[in-house]
Design an enzyme around this catalytic site. Structure first.
Site, short mmCIF file in Angstrom:
data_model
loop_
_atom_site.label_atom_id
_atom_site.label_comp_id
_atom_site.label_asym_id
_atom_site.label_seq_id
_atom_site.Cartn_x
_atom_site.Cartn_y
_atom_site.Cartn_z
N ASP A 159 0.85 -1.20 0.00
CA ASP A 159 0.00 0.00 0.00
C ASP A 159 0.88 1.25 0.00
O ASP A 159 0.61 2.23 -0.71
CB ASP A 159 -0.91 -0.01 1.23
CG ASP A 159 -1.63 -1.35 1.37
OD1 ASP A 159 -2.34 -1.72 0.43
OD2 ASP A 159 -1.44 -2.03 2.39
N HIS A 187 -4.66 -3.33 6.54
CA HIS A 187 -4.43 -3.61 5.12
C HIS A 187 -5.76 -4.08 4.53
O HIS A 187 -6.02 -5.28 4.43
CB HIS A 187 -3.35 -4.67 4.91
CG HIS A 187 -3.32 -5.16 3.50
ND1 HIS A 187 -2.87 -4.38 2.47
CD2 HIS A 187 -3.74 -6.32 2.94
CE1 HIS A 187 -3.00 -5.06 1.33
NE2 HIS A 187 -3.53 -6.24 1.59
#
Ligand code: NAI
Length: 328
Positions: A159, A187
């Protein structure tokens, strides 16, 4: 000559495993002067494919690769492990409720946590990649009471890297011009990529961008939903980029963050920034000599606060669900 480092990879026959193992064996995980022994853990149905990958690893004649062991027994796989990359997980299939997903993964990560507790080396470092990564890390950590809790981490580096690329594109710079970007929280689609403390060529990134609507409506959703966009385009989930992020995560953990910069890691909260202690949540961290610290003292504005809180709330719900299932 250095003693080889024992690196255990679970889900070794999967698509991330295939993108990951060759880079570990060629020295990208730990350094170009660090020999490694690979231990590959698979379920019985995955053993044959793992053996095929091991044949290819042999055929690369990597000078740093000192041995490969393949097993379906976690106690064997984690024996003497210094680094463990927990990639194999139970994916969500159509019609599966969150409770089913968490309990299926509990059946994987609880025994693996115990096997790490009982067999790994004292300096074991664990990275959980398999989803739901934060909560799988929490389950494994809870099953390993003799291992310091901070050794269990979850991957939000993909990410982080996705956010770096998007911000570089928007500002017409390169990823090397960007520092101090942060992924907060889980996440998952609730994660919060934060540019308010980031710098682009030494200037505050939010001021350079100067477009809160782009942040809210383009940047954040693009980063948070990138996994789904990759599946849509490629017909398969992110694999090489996920493997690359796993390499980055461990490399940074072992070798340290650059001066003036930080990275994002899912780690056990100490209560910083209002994240309840004990949750495994992503934070801005600096690393040095194999240890890490949460970056302290950042001013969190209202825009950020609401988004961090929403992601942390989801982590609390996942924690409560696995607690109710007796997994932690
Ligand atoms: P895959 O399905 O290609 O491979 C998974 C492998 O794990 C399979 O070979 C399977 O046999 C093995 N496995 C299943 N249970 C196991 C167990 N108990 N012990 C050892 N091995 C086991 O999946 P892929 O694409 O490699 O992804 C792996 C995981 O990584 C998924 O959970 C995926 O959602 C997650 N992921 C996480 C990302 C992150 O940023 N944190 C990014 C991309 C994927």
């Amino acid at each position: 000559t250095r003693t080889p480092v024992n690196v255990t990879v679970t889900g070794a026959a999967g698509q991330i495993g295939y993108a990951l193992l060759f880079r570990i064996a060629s020295g990208h995980l730990l350094g170009s002067d660090v020999p490694v022994n690979l231990r590959l853990l698979e379920i019985p149905q995955g053993l044959k494919a793992a053996e095929g990958t091991a044949m290819e690893l042999d055929d690369c004649a990597f000078p740093l690769l000192r041995g490969i062991e393949i097993t379906d027994d976690p106690n064997v796989a984690f024996a003497g492990a210094n680094v463990a990359l927990l990639v194999g997980a139970r994916p969500r299939t159509a019609g599966m409720e969150r409770g089913d997903l968490l309990s299926a993964n509990g059946g994987i990560f609880k025994p693996q946590g115990k096997a790490i507790n009982d067999n790994a080396a004292d300096d074991i470092k664990v990275l959980v990649v398999g989803n739901p990564a934060n909560t799988n890390a929490l389950i494994a950590q809870a099953a390993a009471p003799d291992v310091p809790a901070e050794r269990f981490t979850a991957m939000t580096r993909l990410d982080h890297n996705r956010a770096l690329s998007q911000l570089a594109k928007k500002t017409g710079t390169t990823v090397s011009d960007i520092k101090r970007l942060t992924i907060w929280g889980n996440h998952s689609a609730t994660q919060y990529p934060d540019i308010f403390h980031a710098e682009v060529s030494g200037k505050n990134a939010a001021e350079v961008v100067n477009d809160e609507q782009w942040l809210a409506d383009t940047f954040i959703p693009t980063v948070a939903k990138r996994g789904a966009a990759i599946i849509e385009a490629r017909g398969a989930s992110s694999a090489a980029s996920a493997a690359n992020a796993a390499i980055d995560h461990v490399h940074t953990w072992v070798n340290g963050t650059a001066a003036g910069d930080w990275t994002s890691m899912g780690i056990v909260s100490d209560g910083s920034y209002g994240v309840p202690a004990g949750l495994i949540s992503s934070f801005p961290v600096t690393t040095k000599d194999g240890a890490f610290e949460i970056v302290q003292g950042l001013d969190i504005n209202e825009f950020s606060r609401a988004r961090i809180d929403a992601s942390v709330k989801e982590l609390e719900e996942e924690r409560d669900a696995v607690r109710a299932l007796g997994l932690i």
